[in-house]
Design an enzyme around this catalytic site. Structure first.
Site, PDB file in Angstrom:
ATOM      1  N   PHE A 158       7.505   3.159  12.641  1.00 39.02           N
ATOM      2  CA  PHE A 158       8.816   3.823  12.677  1.00 39.02           C
ATOM      3  C   PHE A 158       9.661   3.567  11.444  1.00 39.02           C
ATOM      4  O   PHE A 158      10.603   4.312  11.170  1.00 39.02           O
ATOM      5  CB  PHE A 158       9.596   3.381  13.934  1.00 39.02           C
ATOM      6  CG  PHE A 158      10.230   2.013  13.811  1.00 39.02           C
ATOM      7  CD1 PHE A 158      11.444   1.851  13.158  1.00 39.02           C
ATOM      8  CD2 PHE A 158       9.611   0.887  14.329  1.00 39.02           C
ATOM      9  CE1 PHE A 158      12.028   0.599  13.025  1.00 39.02           C
ATOM     10  CE2 PHE A 158      10.186  -0.370  14.201  1.00 39.02           C
ATOM     11  CZ  PHE A 158      11.396  -0.514  13.548  1.00 39.02           C
ATOM     12  N   LYS A 182      -0.507  10.962  12.735  1.00 41.16           N
ATOM     13  CA  LYS A 182       0.231  10.665  13.967  1.00 41.16           C
ATOM     14  C   LYS A 182       1.377   9.722  13.582  1.00 41.16           C
ATOM     15  O   LYS A 182       1.206   8.514  13.511  1.00 41.16           O
ATOM     16  CB  LYS A 182      -0.689  10.002  15.012  1.00 41.16           C
ATOM     17  CG  LYS A 182      -0.236  10.244  16.429  1.00 41.16           C
ATOM     18  CD  LYS A 182       0.604   9.239  17.129  1.00 41.16           C
ATOM     19  CE  LYS A 182       0.846   7.879  16.831  1.00 41.16           C
ATOM     20  NZ  LYS A 182       2.254   7.470  17.132  1.00 41.16           N
ATOM     21  N   GLU A 185       6.317   7.840  17.228  1.00 37.88           N
ATOM     22  CA  GLU A 185       7.008   8.712  18.187  1.00 37.88           C
ATOM     23  C   GLU A 185       8.524   8.514  18.148  1.00 37.88           C
ATOM     24  O   GLU A 185       9.273   9.323  18.694  1.00 37.88           O
ATOM     25  CB  GLU A 185       6.456   8.477  19.599  1.00 37.88           C
ATOM     26  CG  GLU A 185       6.718   7.092  20.205  1.00 37.88           C
ATOM     27  CD  GLU A 185       5.764   5.988  19.731  1.00 37.88           C
ATOM     28  OE1 GLU A 185       5.184   6.105  18.642  1.00 37.88           O
ATOM     29  OE2 GLU A 185       5.627   4.991  20.471  1.00 37.88           O
ATOM     30  N   SER A 235       2.376  -2.958  13.537  1.00 32.88           N
ATOM     31  CA  SER A 235       2.453  -4.389  13.839  1.00 32.88           C
ATOM     32  C   SER A 235       1.051  -5.010  13.893  1.00 32.88           C
ATOM     33  O   SER A 235       0.050  -4.301  14.084  1.00 32.88           O
ATOM     34  CB  SER A 235       3.167  -4.582  15.174  1.00 32.88           C
ATOM     35  OG  SER A 235       2.445  -3.918  16.187  1.00 32.88           O
ATOM     36  N   CYS A 290       8.684  -4.010   6.240  1.00 28.82           N
ATOM     37  CA  CYS A 290       7.550  -4.937   6.274  1.00 28.82           C
ATOM     38  C   CYS A 290       7.587  -5.878   5.084  1.00 28.82           C
ATOM     39  O   CYS A 290       6.901  -6.894   5.076  1.00 28.82           O
ATOM     40  CB  CYS A 290       6.247  -4.161   6.266  1.00 28.82           C
ATOM     41  SG  CYS A 290       6.072  -3.189   4.781  1.00 28.82           S
ATOM     42  N   GLU A 391       7.371 -12.478  13.846  1.00 27.57           N
ATOM     43  CA  GLU A 391       8.034 -11.450  13.041  1.00 27.57           C
ATOM     44  C   GLU A 391       9.177 -10.894  13.893  1.00 27.57           C
ATOM     45  O   GLU A 391       8.931 -10.280  14.931  1.00 27.57           O
ATOM     46  CB  GLU A 391       7.052 -10.327  12.689  1.00 27.57           C
ATOM     47  CG  GLU A 391       7.713  -9.245  11.850  1.00 27.57           C
ATOM     48  CD  GLU A 391       6.830  -8.036  11.581  1.00 27.57           C
ATOM     49  OE1 GLU A 391       6.087  -7.609  12.493  1.00 27.57           O
ATOM     50  OE2 GLU A 391       6.898  -7.501  10.464  1.00 27.57           O
TER      51      GLU A 391
HETATM   52  P1  NAD Z   1       3.806  -0.491  16.129  1.00 32.08           P
HETATM   53  O1  NAD Z   1       2.592  -1.296  15.863  1.00 32.08           O
HETATM   54  O2  NAD Z   1       4.511  -0.654  17.415  1.00 32.08           O
HETATM   55  O3  NAD Z   1       3.453   1.080  16.024  1.00 32.08           O
HETATM   56  C1  NAD Z   1       2.755   1.598  14.924  1.00 32.08           C
HETATM   57  C2  NAD Z   1       1.992   2.837  15.370  1.00 32.08           C
HETATM   58  O4  NAD Z   1       1.052   2.468  16.379  1.00 32.08           O
HETATM   59  C3  NAD Z   1       2.878   3.919  15.963  1.00 32.08           C
HETATM   60  O5  NAD Z   1       2.447   5.170  15.509  1.00 32.08           O
HETATM   61  C4  NAD Z   1       2.672   3.750  17.465  1.00 32.08           C
HETATM   62  O6  NAD Z   1       2.798   4.957  18.170  1.00 32.08           O
HETATM   63  C5  NAD Z   1       1.267   3.219  17.558  1.00 32.08           C
HETATM   64  N1  NAD Z   1       1.084   2.314  18.710  1.00 32.08           N
HETATM   65  C6  NAD Z   1       2.028   1.544  19.297  1.00 32.08           C
HETATM   66  N2  NAD Z   1       1.482   0.840  20.312  1.00 32.08           N
HETATM   67  C7  NAD Z   1       0.186   1.173  20.358  1.00 32.08           C
HETATM   68  C8  NAD Z   1      -0.903   0.760  21.197  1.00 32.08           C
HETATM   69  N3  NAD Z   1      -0.746  -0.133  22.173  1.00 32.08           N
HETATM   70  N4  NAD Z   1      -2.111   1.294  20.964  1.00 32.08           N
HETATM   71  C9  NAD Z   1      -2.293   2.179  19.980  1.00 32.08           C
HETATM   72  N5  NAD Z   1      -1.299   2.604  19.156  1.00 32.08           N
HETATM   73  C10 NAD Z   1      -0.077   2.108  19.337  1.00 32.08           C
HETATM   74  O7  NAD Z   1       4.794  -0.740  14.886  1.00 32.08           O
HETATM   75  P2  NAD Z   1       6.286  -0.203  14.711  1.00 32.08           P
HETATM   76  O8  NAD Z   1       7.173  -0.947  15.636  1.00 32.08           O
HETATM   77  O9  NAD Z   1       6.315   1.274  14.705  1.00 32.08           O
HETATM   78  O10 NAD Z   1       6.562  -0.667  13.203  1.00 32.08           O
HETATM   79  C11 NAD Z   1       6.984  -1.943  12.851  1.00 32.08           C
HETATM   80  C12 NAD Z   1       5.815  -2.816  12.466  1.00 32.08           C
HETATM   81  O11 NAD Z   1       5.091  -2.218  11.384  1.00 32.08           O
HETATM   82  C13 NAD Z   1       6.240  -4.178  11.947  1.00 32.08           C
HETATM   83  O12 NAD Z   1       5.364  -5.134  12.458  1.00 32.08           O
HETATM   84  C14 NAD Z   1       6.101  -4.046  10.445  1.00 32.08           C
HETATM   85  O13 NAD Z   1       5.889  -5.262   9.748  1.00 32.08           O
HETATM   86  C15 NAD Z   1       4.899  -3.175  10.350  1.00 32.08           C
HETATM   87  N6  NAD Z   1       4.812  -2.512   9.061  1.00 32.08           N
HETATM   88  C16 NAD Z   1       3.860  -2.965   8.199  1.00 32.08           C
HETATM   89  C17 NAD Z   1       3.763  -2.397   6.949  1.00 32.08           C
HETATM   90  C18 NAD Z   1       2.735  -2.888   5.973  1.00 32.08           C
HETATM   91  O14 NAD Z   1       2.592  -2.268   4.944  1.00 32.08           O
HETATM   92  N7  NAD Z   1       2.013  -3.960   6.251  1.00 32.08           N
HETATM   93  C19 NAD Z   1       4.613  -1.354   6.581  1.00 32.08           C
HETATM   94  C20 NAD Z   1       5.563  -0.900   7.499  1.00 32.08           C
HETATM   95  C21 NAD Z   1       5.653  -1.501   8.754  1.00 32.08           C
END
Ligand code: NAD
Length: 506
Positions: A158, A182, A185, A235, A290, A391
């Protein structure tokens, strides 16, 4: 921009499949909110396996034509896309700010960083060149080509609704692949707008497709036999799941995870400059980056003066809706996330850390239903505390104290996350030692957020990235291509045909 309208005047976000907006067949959906007001502004469908299958089929049928079109022709479409992104940069930034909550200037900067990947992708034909060796055996030549992987998918978080998708699909598409995106959401609209702009740039239908949803949608992508490669950013627990599932399904995968980024501050650092840099890196985008600095390791005599400077600067930050002039920090993305971050502040107090600035009581007049939390600063934090280990992904900065540079490096290296880190010092020798010994993927020297520019590659180590290759830059090109090595002998020359034995002479 989201044309379909539901009852109650809440627009429903469409899918983008085969070059046009389509309604999802899925019945499940979620709310997209404006974090500054708490109002539901759109409904987003949670795609089922049939929706994902339609997107993958569109990508698969566009693949032969796109893969076989000359790389220069593909690059020209990319150039037009670049111009359209630049012309629509403000509109994209407004969408980012509206659905994510970050300030408009910050959103504009994040869109800019994404656009820079498209600039890089315009030059991809140069990077698709292979190698050639003449006479690897007598009369035998060898060359390599880089060919696209096929249908690629991107699953994004997000916090960067434009930048992170742009880390992926322009590079994949410039390399001759087709793509199913994708987005998160929570922030679905910017991806739809980018797909529209890419079509306007001349992208053939089906080369880029957008589906929306949650775990059900992601699982349909991971399990689809027509998807050849998956790029994920999000994450750490989900990144690990994506990596393991793709490995089981024999798909190429890169899965970037979460972070706990440390800044090590030595006593010889320019503390005013350092405190300014750390304040921006910790509280910019409400800490939802991140690469945000979330832990400071103050070495020796740096600690006391640094903490008082950080306190003064954290308290001075203006918090409010992201579209208001002068606001420096917006709300968190959802109410649930705001409450989770506030819960960490409670936990830090219980664990015995010293709460120097407390953001929990913040009220933004006129925005009582927004997901706001003020800047928060903890001192005397130890590695055993949850506020250090987890985190938090919010405007909470924790300060730990170390006696020496050696202790500070050991502390950073013990942390399972390893996305970014920075050292603040005037000493070249100390900086060089840090750069050499630190076990982290991206390192800054007096640079708090060392995000590599688009022609380098972005990625962490350890629990911050599962896979072998980072995103964009040359590593992105490697991820989205497969190397083929071709060995050639032409008959009717003076060389005999090979016999039954493996040749011993060249
Ligand atoms: P998230 O892991 O909750 O979601 C990321 C994606 O995975 C979304 O598209 C979501 O719909 C999907 N998703 C969520 N739960 C899922 C599940 N159980 N099974 C399959 N898919 C699922 O992350 P977020 O809250 O959207 O973003 C924040 C996180 O992203 C933080 O941990 C941040 O550090 C990380 N991030 C990392 C980088 C990097 O380059 N390493 C960059 C940006 C964000």
């Amino acid at each position: 921009m989201n044309k379909s309208v539901d009852a109650g005047n809440i627009t429903r976000v469409d899918l983008w499949i085969a070059g046009r907006r389509q309604r999802a067949t899925a019945t499940r959906s979620g709310d997209v909110t404006n974090p500054a007001t708490g109002a539901v502004i759109r409904k987003v469908p949670f795609c089922n396996a049939a929706d994902v299958d339609a997107a993958v089929k569109a990508a698969a049928s566009a693949l032969p034509g796109w893969r076989d079109s000359p790389p220069l022709r593909r690059a020209r479409v990319m150039q037009k896309f670049l111009q359209l992104l630049q012309a629509n940069q403000k509109e994209l930034a407004r969408l980012v700010s509206e659905e994510h909550g970050k300030t408009l200037p910050d959103a504009l900067g994040s869109v800019q960083r994404g656009i820079e990947v498209v600039e890089f992708a315009c030059g991809v034909p140069h990077l698709l060149k292979g190698e050639h060796s003449e006479n690897v055996g007598t009369g035998v030549d060898c060359h390599t080509v880089r060919q696209p992987v096929g249908v690629c998918a991107g699953i994004t978080p997000f916090n960067f609704p434009v930048m992170v998708p742009l880390w992926m699909f322009p590079v994949a598409i410039a390399c001759g692949n087709t793509f199913v995106l994708k987005p998160s959401e929570k922030v679905p609209s910017a991806s739809m707008r980018m797909a529209e702009l890419f079509k306007e740039a001349g992208l053939p239908d089906g080369v880029l497709n957008v589906v929306h949803g949650d775990k059900e949608t992601v699982d349909a992508i991971l399990g689809h036999p027509g998807v050849n490669a998956v790029s994920f950013v999000g994450s750490t627990p989900i990144a690990r799941y994506i990596y393991e599932t793709c490995a089981k399904n024999a798909k190429r995968v890169q899965a970037l995870g979460g972070a706990k980024n440390h800044a090590v501050v030595l006593p010889d650092a320019d503390l005013e400059f350092t405190a300014d840099a750390l304040t921006g890196a910790a509280y910019g985008s409400a800490g939802e980056r991140c690469m945000a600095i979330s832990a400071v390791v103050a070495v020796g005599a740096a600690a006391d003066p640094l903490v008082s400077l950080l306190k003064k600067k954290a308290e001075a930050i203006m918090v409010g809706p992201g579209d208001k002039e002068g606001v420096e920090m917006g709300p968190l993305v959802t109410r649930q996330h705001r409450d989770k971050v506030a819960g960490y502040v409670d936990q830090g107090v219980k664990e015995g850390a010293k709460l120097v600035v407390d953001g929990r009581g913040l009220k933004v007049p006129g925005h009582e239903n927004g997901y706001f939390l003020g800047t928060t600063l903890f001192d005397n934090v130890t590695p055993e505390m949850k506020i250090y280990q987890d985190e938090i992904f919010g405007p909470v900065l924790v300060v730990l104290r170390a006696q020496t540079l050696e202790d500070a490096i050991a502390l950073v290296n013990r942390n399972p996350y390893a996305n970014g880190t920075a050292i603040f010092t005037e000493s070249g020798g100390a900086a060089r030692r840090f750069e050499n010994e630190i076990q982290v993927g991206m390192v800054g020297v007096n640079v708090p957020i060392p995000v590599p520019v688009a022609f380098y590659s972005f990625g962490g180590w350890k629990s911050s990235l599962f896979g072998d290759l980072h995103v964009h830059g040359m590593e992105g090109v490697k991820f989205y291509t497969r190397t083929k090595a071709i060995t050639t002998r032409w008959p009717h020359q003076d060389t005999p045909a090979p016999g039954l034995n493996m040749p011993t002479l060249g």
